[in-house]
Design a protein around this motif. Structure first.
Motif, PDB file in Angstrom:
ATOM      1  N   LYS A   8       0.838  -1.202   0.000  1.00 47.84           N
ATOM      2  CA  LYS A   8       0.000   0.000   0.000  1.00 47.84           C
ATOM      3  C   LYS A   8       0.874   1.254   0.000  1.00 47.84           C
ATOM      4  O   LYS A   8       0.607   2.208  -0.728  1.00 47.84           O
ATOM      5  CB  LYS A   8      -0.924  -0.023   1.227  1.00 47.84           C
ATOM      6  N   ILE A   9       1.927   1.244   0.811  1.00 52.67           N
ATOM      7  CA  ILE A   9       2.847   2.383   0.882  1.00 52.67           C
ATOM      8  C   ILE A   9       3.529   2.601  -0.462  1.00 52.67           C
ATOM      9  O   ILE A   9       3.617   3.732  -0.955  1.00 52.67           O
ATOM     10  CB  ILE A   9       3.867   2.184   2.027  1.00 52.67           C
ATOM     11  N   LYS A  10       3.973   1.521  -1.098  1.00 58.06           N
ATOM     12  CA  LYS A  10       4.630   1.639  -2.412  1.00 58.06           C
ATOM     13  C   LYS A  10       3.666   2.189  -3.458  1.00 58.06           C
ATOM     14  O   LYS A  10       4.040   3.023  -4.274  1.00 58.06           O
ATOM     15  CB  LYS A  10       5.183   0.280  -2.857  1.00 58.06           C
ATOM     16  N   GLN A  11       2.429   1.710  -3.427  1.00 52.93           N
ATOM     17  CA  GLN A  11       1.425   2.177  -4.381  1.00 52.93           C
ATOM     18  C   GLN A  11       1.155   3.674  -4.193  1.00 52.93           C
ATOM     19  O   GLN A  11       1.112   4.433  -5.171  1.00 52.93           O
ATOM     20  CB  GLN A  11       0.131   1.382  -4.213  1.00 52.93           C
ATOM     21  N   LEU A  12       0.992   4.098  -2.957  1.00 53.84           N
ATOM     22  CA  LEU A  12       0.745   5.515  -2.682  1.00 53.84           C
ATOM     23  C   LEU A  12       1.951   6.360  -3.081  1.00 53.84           C
ATOM     24  O   LEU A  12       1.799   7.443  -3.654  1.00 53.84           O
ATOM     25  CB  LEU A  12       0.403   5.724  -1.202  1.00 53.84           C
ATOM     26  N   ALA A  13       3.158   5.866  -2.800  1.00 51.36           N
ATOM     27  CA  ALA A  13       4.369   6.599  -3.163  1.00 51.36           C
ATOM     28  C   ALA A  13       4.458   6.764  -4.678  1.00 51.36           C
ATOM     29  O   ALA A  13       4.860   7.829  -5.169  1.00 51.36           O
ATOM     30  CB  ALA A  13       5.602   5.878  -2.626  1.00 51.36           C
ATOM     31  N   ARG A  14       4.081   5.720  -5.434  1.00 48.35           N
ATOM     32  CA  ARG A  14       4.079   5.816  -6.906  1.00 48.35           C
ATOM     33  C   ARG A  14       3.082   6.883  -7.369  1.00 48.35           C
ATOM     34  O   ARG A  14       3.375   7.669  -8.262  1.00 48.35           O
ATOM     35  CB  ARG A  14       3.716   4.471  -7.533  1.00 48.35           C
ATOM     36  N   GLN A  15       1.903   6.890  -6.759  1.00 46.65           N
ATOM     37  CA  GLN A  15       0.882   7.868  -7.141  1.00 46.65           C
ATOM     38  C   GLN A  15       1.395   9.296  -6.904  1.00 46.65           C
ATOM     39  O   GLN A  15       1.168  10.186  -7.720  1.00 46.65           O
ATOM     40  CB  GLN A  15      -0.418   7.642  -6.357  1.00 46.65           C
ATOM     41  N   ILE A  16       2.079   9.496  -5.789  1.00 44.34           N
ATOM     42  CA  ILE A  16       2.613  10.828  -5.467  1.00 44.34           C
ATOM     43  C   ILE A  16       3.725  11.199  -6.437  1.00 44.34           C
ATOM     44  O   ILE A  16       3.810  12.344  -6.885  1.00 44.34           O
ATOM     45  CB  ILE A  16       3.102  10.867  -4.003  1.00 44.34           C
ATOM     46  N   LYS A  17       4.565  10.232  -6.782  1.00 41.17           N
ATOM     47  CA  LYS A  17       5.649  10.492  -7.742  1.00 41.17           C
ATOM     48  C   LYS A  17       5.069  10.921  -9.087  1.00 41.17           C
ATOM     49  O   LYS A  17       5.580  11.839  -9.735  1.00 41.17           O
ATOM     50  CB  LYS A  17       6.507   9.239  -7.914  1.00 41.17           C
ATOM     51  N   ASN A  18       3.977  10.277  -9.510  1.00 41.92           N
ATOM     52  CA  ASN A  18       3.338  10.606 -10.780  1.00 41.92           C
ATOM     53  C   ASN A  18       2.528  11.896 -10.718  1.00 41.92           C
ATOM     54  O   ASN A  18       2.296  12.532 -11.740  1.00 41.92           O
ATOM     55  CB  ASN A  18       2.432   9.463 -11.238  1.00 41.92           C
ATOM     56  N   ASN A  19       2.077  12.257  -9.517  1.00 41.15           N
ATOM     57  CA  ASN A  19       1.272  13.473  -9.349  1.00 41.15           C
ATOM     58  C   ASN A  19       1.652  14.122  -8.016  1.00 41.15           C
ATOM     59  O   ASN A  19       0.964  13.933  -7.012  1.00 41.15           O
ATOM     60  CB  ASN A  19      -0.221  13.129  -9.393  1.00 41.15           C
ATOM     61  N   PRO A  20       2.755  14.902  -7.989  1.00 41.23           N
ATOM     62  CA  PRO A  20       3.258  15.465  -6.734  1.00 41.23           C
ATOM     63  C   PRO A  20       2.273  16.370  -5.996  1.00 41.23           C
ATOM     64  O   PRO A  20       2.413  16.588  -4.799  1.00 41.23           O
ATOM     65  CB  PRO A  20       4.496  16.254  -7.163  1.00 41.23           C
ATOM     66  N   GLY A  21       1.263  16.888  -6.677  1.00 39.69           N
ATOM     67  CA  GLY A  21       0.291  17.766  -6.037  1.00 39.69           C
ATOM     68  C   GLY A  21      -0.910  17.037  -5.467  1.00 39.69           C
ATOM     69  O   GLY A  21      -1.878  17.672  -5.044  1.00 39.69           O
ATOM     70  N   ASP A  22      -0.865  15.713  -5.437  1.00 43.10           N
ATOM     71  CA  ASP A  22      -1.999  14.904  -4.993  1.00 43.10           C
ATOM     72  C   ASP A  22      -2.058  14.850  -3.469  1.00 43.10           C
ATOM     73  O   ASP A  22      -1.472  13.974  -2.836  1.00 43.10           O
ATOM     74  CB  ASP A  22      -1.861  13.497  -5.587  1.00 43.10           C
ATOM     75  N   SER A  23      -2.765  15.798  -2.880  1.00 38.61           N
ATOM     76  CA  SER A  23      -2.861  15.879  -1.420  1.00 38.61           C
ATOM     77  C   SER A  23      -3.522  14.648  -0.818  1.00 38.61           C
ATOM     78  O   SER A  23      -3.137  14.193   0.256  1.00 38.61           O
ATOM     79  CB  SER A  23      -3.633  17.130  -1.002  1.00 38.61           C
ATOM     80  N   PHE A  24      -4.499  14.088  -1.512  1.00 41.98           N
ATOM     81  CA  PHE A  24      -5.200  12.922  -0.985  1.00 41.98           C
ATOM     82  C   PHE A  24      -4.245  11.746  -0.800  1.00 41.98           C
ATOM     83  O   PHE A  24      -4.242  11.091   0.249  1.00 41.98           O
ATOM     84  CB  PHE A  24      -6.368  12.517  -1.895  1.00 41.98           C
ATOM     85  N   SER A  25      -3.414  11.467  -1.809  1.00 45.52           N
ATOM     86  CA  SER A  25      -2.459  10.354  -1.708  1.00 45.52           C
ATOM     87  C   SER A  25      -1.401  10.637  -0.651  1.00 45.52           C
ATOM     88  O   SER A  25      -0.995   9.730   0.092  1.00 45.52           O
ATOM     89  CB  SER A  25      -1.801  10.083  -3.062  1.00 45.52           C
ATOM     90  N   LYS A  26      -0.948  11.883  -0.555  1.00 45.90           N
ATOM     91  CA  LYS A  26       0.026  12.246   0.486  1.00 45.90           C
ATOM     92  C   LYS A  26      -0.586  12.035   1.867  1.00 45.90           C
ATOM     93  O   LYS A  26       0.065  11.517   2.776  1.00 45.90           O
ATOM     94  CB  LYS A  26       0.454  13.718   0.356  1.00 45.90           C
ATOM     95  N   PHE A  27      -1.851  12.430   2.011  1.00 44.76           N
ATOM     96  CA  PHE A  27      -2.554  12.288   3.283  1.00 44.76           C
ATOM     97  C   PHE A  27      -2.673  10.806   3.645  1.00 44.76           C
ATOM     98  O   PHE A  27      -2.391  10.405   4.773  1.00 44.76           O
ATOM     99  CB  PHE A  27      -3.934  12.943   3.173  1.00 44.76           C
ATOM    100  N   ALA A  28      -3.082   9.985   2.681  1.00 45.73           N
ATOM    101  CA  ALA A  28      -3.227   8.545   2.925  1.00 45.73           C
ATOM    102  C   ALA A  28      -1.879   7.921   3.290  1.00 45.73           C
ATOM    103  O   ALA A  28      -1.805   7.089   4.202  1.00 45.73           O
ATOM    104  CB  ALA A  28      -3.816   7.862   1.689  1.00 45.73           C
ATOM    105  N   LEU A  29      -0.816   8.331   2.611  1.00 45.95           N
ATOM    106  CA  LEU A  29       0.515   7.802   2.910  1.00 45.95           C
ATOM    107  C   LEU A  29       0.970   8.247   4.299  1.00 45.95           C
ATOM    108  O   LEU A  29       1.529   7.445   5.060  1.00 45.95           O
ATOM    109  CB  LEU A  29       1.517   8.249   1.839  1.00 45.95           C
ATOM    110  N   ALA A  30       0.701   9.487   4.648  1.00 46.52           N
ATOM    111  CA  ALA A  30       1.065   9.987   5.983  1.00 46.52           C
ATOM    112  C   ALA A  30       0.342   9.186   7.064  1.00 46.52           C
ATOM    113  O   ALA A  30       0.935   8.839   8.087  1.00 46.52           O
ATOM    114  CB  ALA A  30       0.734  11.475   6.108  1.00 46.52           C
ATOM    115  N   LEU A  31      -0.920   8.867   6.837  1.00 49.59           N
ATOM    116  CA  LEU A  31      -1.676   8.061   7.804  1.00 49.59           C
ATOM    117  C   LEU A  31      -1.070   6.662   7.940  1.00 49.59           C
ATOM    118  O   LEU A  31      -0.986   6.120   9.043  1.00 49.59           O
ATOM    119  CB  LEU A  31      -3.151   7.959   7.403  1.00 49.59           C
ATOM    120  N   GLU A  32      -0.636   6.090   6.815  1.00 50.81           N
ATOM    121  CA  GLU A  32       0.014   4.771   6.858  1.00 50.81           C
ATOM    122  C   GLU A  32       1.310   4.838   7.664  1.00 50.81           C
ATOM    123  O   GLU A  32       1.594   3.956   8.471  1.00 50.81           O
ATOM    124  CB  GLU A  32       0.301   4.253   5.441  1.00 50.81           C
ATOM    125  N   PHE A  33       2.101   5.878   7.417  1.00 44.53           N
ATOM    126  CA  PHE A  33       3.359   6.030   8.157  1.00 44.53           C
ATOM    127  C   PHE A  33       3.080   6.185   9.656  1.00 44.53           C
ATOM    128  O   PHE A  33       3.752   5.577  10.482  1.00 44.53           O
ATOM    129  CB  PHE A  33       4.158   7.234   7.655  1.00 44.53           C
TER     130      PHE A  33
END
Length: 115
Positions: A8-33
């Motif tokens: 899940k973390i890798k998937q979210l990190a890929r999404q952020i890499k492809n779209n650095p402005g994606d606050s939703f994915s950053k938020f979800a990744l932060a919650l996972e961390f």
């Protein structure tokens, strides 16, 4: 950390890499961390959302709680106050209520420590 959580973390990190402005994915990744106890990584992501997308109302509560866990109570209180203003502007009553309750708790704790 389970392989499912790592995936899940890798998937979210890929999404952020492809779209650095994606606050939703950053938020979800932060919650996972945060869930995995990686508070420094969670804090970096939450603070990045706060600086790049200050209208992302959900970040105020979760970053405030992280500040509380790190014993940064005055920063948490300040963040909750800012979040309340954003929630009021956006007419997010449930979020506003949660932020007000969190603010009241942290202010009470700060008072108890100072007496």
């Amino acid at each position: 950390m389970s392989s499912e959580e790592q995936s899940k973390i890798k998937q979210l990190a890929r999404q952020i890499k492809n779209n650095p402005g994606d606050s939703f994915s950053k938020f979800a990744l932060a919650l996972e961390f945060r869930k995995g106890g990686e508070f420094k990584k969670a804090r970096i992501l939450f603070e990045d959302i706060l600086s790049s997308d200050p209208e992302y109302v959900g970040v105020y509560y979760h970053l405030g709680k992280l500040y509380e866990a790190l014993d940064h109570l005055s920063e948490a209180a300040e963040l909750y106050q800012k979040g309340i203003q954003v929630a009021v502007r956006q007419k997010e009553q449930r979020t506003e209520k949660e932020l007000r309750e969190a603010l009241m708790q942290v202010e009470t704790e700060m008072e108890e420590r100072s007496s």
